[in-house]
Design a protein around this motif. Structure first.
Motif, mmCIF file in Angstrom:
data_model
loop_
_atom_site.group_PDB
_atom_site.id
_atom_site.type_symbol
_atom_site.label_atom_id
_atom_site.label_comp_id
_atom_site.label_asym_id
_atom_site.label_seq_id
_atom_site.Cartn_x
_atom_site.Cartn_y
_atom_site.Cartn_z
ATOM 1 N N ALA A 120 64.657 35.124 -15.813
ATOM 2 C CA ALA A 120 63.721 36.111 -15.272
ATOM 3 C C ALA A 120 64.196 36.714 -13.954
ATOM 4 C CB ALA A 120 62.348 35.481 -15.088
ATOM 5 N N ILE A 121 65.001 35.996 -13.188
ATOM 6 C CA ILE A 121 65.401 36.527 -11.883
ATOM 7 C C ILE A 121 66.742 37.247 -11.903
ATOM 8 C CG2 ILE A 121 64.086 34.799 -10.638
ATOM 9 C CD1 ILE A 121 66.777 33.457 -9.968
ATOM 10 N N LEU B 142 73.950 41.862 -14.102
ATOM 11 C CA LEU B 142 74.160 42.118 -15.528
ATOM 12 C C LEU B 142 75.055 43.327 -15.777
ATOM 13 C CD1 LEU B 142 70.593 41.346 -16.890
ATOM 14 C CD2 LEU B 142 72.613 39.906 -16.991
ATOM 15 N N ALA B 143 74.912 44.377 -14.983
ATOM 16 C CA ALA B 143 75.762 45.562 -15.179
ATOM 17 C C ALA B 143 77.208 45.263 -14.827
ATOM 18 C CB ALA B 143 75.241 46.716 -14.330
ATOM 19 N N ARG B 144 77.425 44.385 -13.880
ATOM 20 C CA ARG B 144 78.793 44.041 -13.469
ATOM 21 C C ARG B 144 79.565 43.358 -14.590
ATOM 22 N NH1 ARG B 144 79.151 40.496 -8.303
ATOM 23 N NH2 ARG B 144 77.981 42.272 -7.526
ATOM 24 N N ILE B 145 78.873 42.550 -15.385
ATOM 25 C CA ILE B 145 79.559 41.857 -16.477
ATOM 26 C C ILE B 145 79.391 42.579 -17.812
ATOM 27 C CG2 ILE B 145 79.435 39.613 -15.361
ATOM 28 C CD1 ILE B 145 77.113 38.903 -17.206
ATOM 29 N N SER C 84 74.217 49.504 -21.725
ATOM 30 C CA SER C 84 75.571 49.356 -22.267
ATOM 31 C C SER C 84 75.541 49.118 -23.772
ATOM 32 C CB SER C 84 76.316 48.228 -21.563
ATOM 33 O OG SER C 84 75.739 46.979 -21.862
ATOM 34 N N ALA C 85 74.560 48.411 -24.272
ATOM 35 C CA ALA C 85 74.458 48.186 -25.715
ATOM 36 C C ALA C 85 73.984 49.448 -26.413
ATOM 37 C CB ALA C 85 73.511 47.033 -26.004
ATOM 38 N N GLU C 86 73.067 50.170 -25.789
ATOM 39 C CA GLU C 86 72.561 51.402 -26.395
ATOM 40 C C GLU C 86 73.595 52.520 -26.335
ATOM 41 O OE1 GLU C 86 69.050 52.056 -24.132
ATOM 42 O OE2 GLU C 86 67.947 50.451 -25.112
ATOM 43 N N LEU C 87 74.431 52.498 -25.314
ATOM 44 C CA LEU C 87 75.431 53.540 -25.126
ATOM 45 C C LEU C 87 76.435 53.561 -26.274
ATOM 46 C CD1 LEU C 87 76.559 55.712 -23.181
ATOM 47 C CD2 LEU C 87 77.917 53.895 -22.141
ATOM 48 N N LEU D 111 71.183 39.420 -27.289
ATOM 49 C CA LEU D 111 70.979 38.655 -26.056
ATOM 50 C C LEU D 111 70.519 39.553 -24.911
ATOM 51 C CD1 LEU D 111 73.936 36.124 -26.110
ATOM 52 C CD2 LEU D 111 71.511 35.625 -26.314
ATOM 53 N N ILE D 112 71.061 40.763 -24.851
ATOM 54 C CA ILE D 112 70.620 41.715 -23.825
ATOM 55 C C ILE D 112 69.152 42.049 -24.021
ATOM 56 C CG2 ILE D 112 70.900 44.087 -23.012
ATOM 57 C CD1 ILE D 112 73.907 43.756 -23.608
ATOM 58 N N ASN D 113 68.741 42.267 -25.263
ATOM 59 C CA ASN D 113 67.337 42.548 -25.552
ATOM 60 C C ASN D 113 66.449 41.348 -25.250
ATOM 61 O OD1 ASN D 113 67.727 45.200 -26.340
ATOM 62 N ND2 ASN D 113 68.105 44.626 -28.469
ATOM 63 N N LEU D 114 66.944 40.132 -25.526
ATOM 64 C CA LEU D 114 66.175 38.929 -25.214
ATOM 65 C C LEU D 114 65.981 38.769 -23.717
ATOM 66 C CD1 LEU D 114 64.869 36.266 -26.185
ATOM 67 C CD2 LEU D 114 67.114 35.215 -25.887
ATOM 68 N N ILE D 115 67.029 38.986 -22.942
ATOM 69 C CA ILE D 115 66.917 38.898 -21.482
ATOM 70 C C ILE D 115 65.933 39.931 -20.964
ATOM 71 C CG2 ILE D 115 68.179 39.292 -19.327
ATOM 72 C CD1 ILE D 115 70.628 38.026 -20.718
ATOM 73 N N SER D 116 66.003 41.134 -21.488
ATOM 74 C CA SER D 116 65.080 42.192 -21.066
ATOM 75 C C SER D 116 63.638 41.841 -21.424
ATOM 76 C CB SER D 116 65.484 43.505 -21.716
ATOM 77 O OG SER D 116 64.561 44.507 -21.406
#
Length: 80
Positions: A19-20, A27-30, A36-39, A50-55
């Motif tokens: 959450a933090i 996240l953008a750095r890595i 980035s997934a949608e792009l 995993l990106i969607n889960l984190i979001s």
């Protein structure tokens, strides 16, 4: 001893860690920012999921995590 209470503590700590995470600074750095997934049109890969889960955790679990943290802190203060 590993019990149910320890499992709950670990789960709560892991959810707090997710959450933090700051999307712009970390996240953008890595390469794990949401755009980035949608792009690249990649919505079915494990990374995109995993990106969607984190979001989702950052969005949906904010208020429940506050309540759970308060309960755990009060429990730890009262019962030690």
């Amino acid at each position: 001893m590993f019990g149910f209470g320890t499992l709950l503590y670990v789960t709560l700590l892991l959810l707090n860690a997710v959450a933090i995470l700051n999307e712009e600074r970390f996240l953008a750095r890595i390469g794990w920012a949401r755009n980035s997934a949608e792009l690249y049109g990649d919505t079915e890969s494990v990374k995109a999921k995993l990106i969607n889960l984190i979001s989702a955790v950052r969005t949906l679990m904010r208020i429940p995590l506050i309540a759970a943290n308060v309960v755990v802190i009060v429990y730890a203060l009262v019962l030690g």
